[in-house]
Structure formats: C-alpha cells, structure tokens
Design a protein around this motif. Structure first.
Motif, PDB file in Angstrom:
ATOM      1  N   GLU A  70      16.822  36.798  22.974  1.00  0.00           N
ATOM      2  CA  GLU A  70      16.698  38.125  23.580  1.00  0.00           C
ATOM      3  C   GLU A  70      15.309  38.723  23.414  1.00  0.00           C
ATOM      4  O   GLU A  70      15.001  39.755  24.021  1.00  0.00           O
ATOM      5  N   ASN A  71      14.445  38.076  22.638  1.00  0.00           N
ATOM      6  CA  ASN A  71      13.028  38.446  22.622  1.00  0.00           C
ATOM      7  C   ASN A  71      12.211  37.593  23.591  1.00  0.00           C
ATOM      8  O   ASN A  71      10.991  37.752  23.677  1.00  0.00           O
ATOM      9  N   SER A  72      12.871  36.673  24.309  1.00  0.00           N
ATOM     10  CA  SER A  72      12.228  35.834  25.341  1.00  0.00           C
ATOM     11  C   SER A  72      10.976  35.129  24.824  1.00  0.00           C
ATOM     12  O   SER A  72       9.907  35.200  25.428  1.00  0.00           O
ATOM     13  N   ARG A  73      11.154  34.409  23.728  1.00  0.00           N
ATOM     14  CA  ARG A  73      10.018  33.687  23.157  1.00  0.00           C
ATOM     15  C   ARG A  73      10.522  32.543  22.288  1.00  0.00           C
ATOM     16  O   ARG A  73      11.685  32.511  21.867  1.00  0.00           O
ATOM     17  N   LEU A  74       9.626  31.593  22.016  1.00  0.00           N
ATOM     18  CA  LEU A  74       9.815  30.636  20.944  1.00  0.00           C
ATOM     19  C   LEU A  74       8.974  31.098  19.768  1.00  0.00           C
ATOM     20  O   LEU A  74       7.830  31.537  19.937  1.00  0.00           O
ATOM     21  N   GLN A  75       9.534  30.994  18.567  1.00  0.00           N
ATOM     22  CA  GLN A  75       8.756  31.221  17.358  1.00  0.00           C
ATOM     23  C   GLN A  75       8.633  29.894  16.612  1.00  0.00           C
ATOM     24  O   GLN A  75       9.592  29.130  16.534  1.00  0.00           O
TER      25      GLN A  75
END
Length: 202
Positions: A70-75
């Motif tokens: 839901e943050n639309s990213r890969l960490q």
C-alpha cells in the motif's frame, strides 16, 4: 509474533524471512530450526516502515526485498534488517521474485482491483494490474499489463504471485474472485493463471 502473515523468503543460509502484512507491519527473521531471531518494521511510509508488507524475496547477494504494497514500493534490506534503499516506480506490489541472475519480477495489483476501504487511485488513469521486470539495480527491463481490458490475454485484473521456471517462462497468478470478481467487476471466467514464454531480445 504473527497476525495473518502473507509470504516467506528463504535466504541462502537457510534463514527464513516472513512478511507479516495484514494487521501487522513487520518482518520476522527465523533460524532454520524455527527460532525467532528478531523482527523489524512499524506502520508508516518512512524507511523501514510498512503499509501491508505483502511479498518478500531474498536476492542471491543476500538483499531482502519487501513488497510494501500500500506504499507502492519495494524496500531493500540487509540480512540484519538494516534499510538499504527503496524502488518507488510500482503500483501496489503484491509479490516479488528474484531469479538466479538477479532479475527482479514484481506482480503489481494496480489501482483497479482489491482496493482497501477509503483508499483511492492516486490519479484518474492510474494503472491496473501489471507485471514488471527489473535488473538487480532497479532499472526497468520490461513491463506489461496495466490497461483497461483486464481479462484479455496478457492483461491482468489482480496479479498476486509470480514464479519463473527453469526455462525462464513466467507464471502469474491472480486473486480474481476476492479482488472483485465476486462483485461482478469481471466475468467469472476471467483468467486466474497465465504463462508467458520468455524470448531472447531481438
């Protein structure tokens, strides 16, 4: 430590990294014999924070990739949970897979299916479900899907998982029914699994 965990990655040394995404915002590390070693993460959008950490994978070099949906990213994290970087050019990633060559495949749910209550698309033409492929440094190599015909061959409604076989062929599984098929958003016979044959660059 769990509250509806979503996925698991196996590191080269046998350690287990588990994404605990629904109702929790944590990654848990277990030893090969099942002992909890440590956890990290908290709700939010900063480095090391998560809003539904849904997919997880371990790269050949030991980097842990977390699909922070839901943050639309890969960490990206070190094996000890240290934050390394983030890749933001994504649309609600559900799962990430890394092949032995280091290519990174990401199944992206997009903004037309499985939306959480109160969450809206960031802009009117935000992409639907799609699949993206990056090199090990985060450079986009290929991307398809995202359009407005989610049940067409090669398109997606709700990509949720991705696998690659020994020939490099790609399999994408979708949660068609629970993401909206049960509400009539797509026909009951909309594809739930597709196979793509990888071809050499021309």
């Amino acid at each position: 430590p769990f509250n509806y965990p979503t996925n698991l990655a196996l590191a080269a040394n046998g350690d287990l990294y588990i994404a605990d995404g629904y109702g929790n915002a944590r990654i848990h590390k277990f030893s090969p014999d099942g002992k909890l070693q440590f956890s990290w993460g908290s709700p939010g959008s900063g480095p090391g924070q998560f809003y539904v950490p849904h997919g997880i994978a371990a790269a050949p070099d030991g980097t842990i990739f977390v699909a922070d949906r839901e943050n639309s990213r890969l960490q990206l994290f070190a094996l000890d949970g240290e934050f390394l970087s983030e890749w933001p050019d994504l649309a609600r990633p559900s799962q990430v897979l890394i092949n032995p060559a280091g290519d990174v495949y990401v199944a992206e749910l997009g903004y037309r299916a499985g939306m959480w209550p109160g969450k809206t698309a960031p802009y009117p033409d935000a992409p639907g479900g799609r699949l993206s492929m990056f090199d090990s440094r985060g450079n986009l190599k290929a991307r398809w899907g995202g359009g407005r015909e989610p049940c067409a061959a090669g398109a997606f409604f709700a990509p949720h998982d991705v696998c690659v076989d020994s020939r490099g062929d790609i399999y994408v599984a979708e949660v068609v029914w629970s993401a909206g098929g049960n509400r009539g958003l797509v026909p009951a016979n909309c594809h739930a699994l597709q196979k793509f044959t990888r071809r050499a660059a021309q």
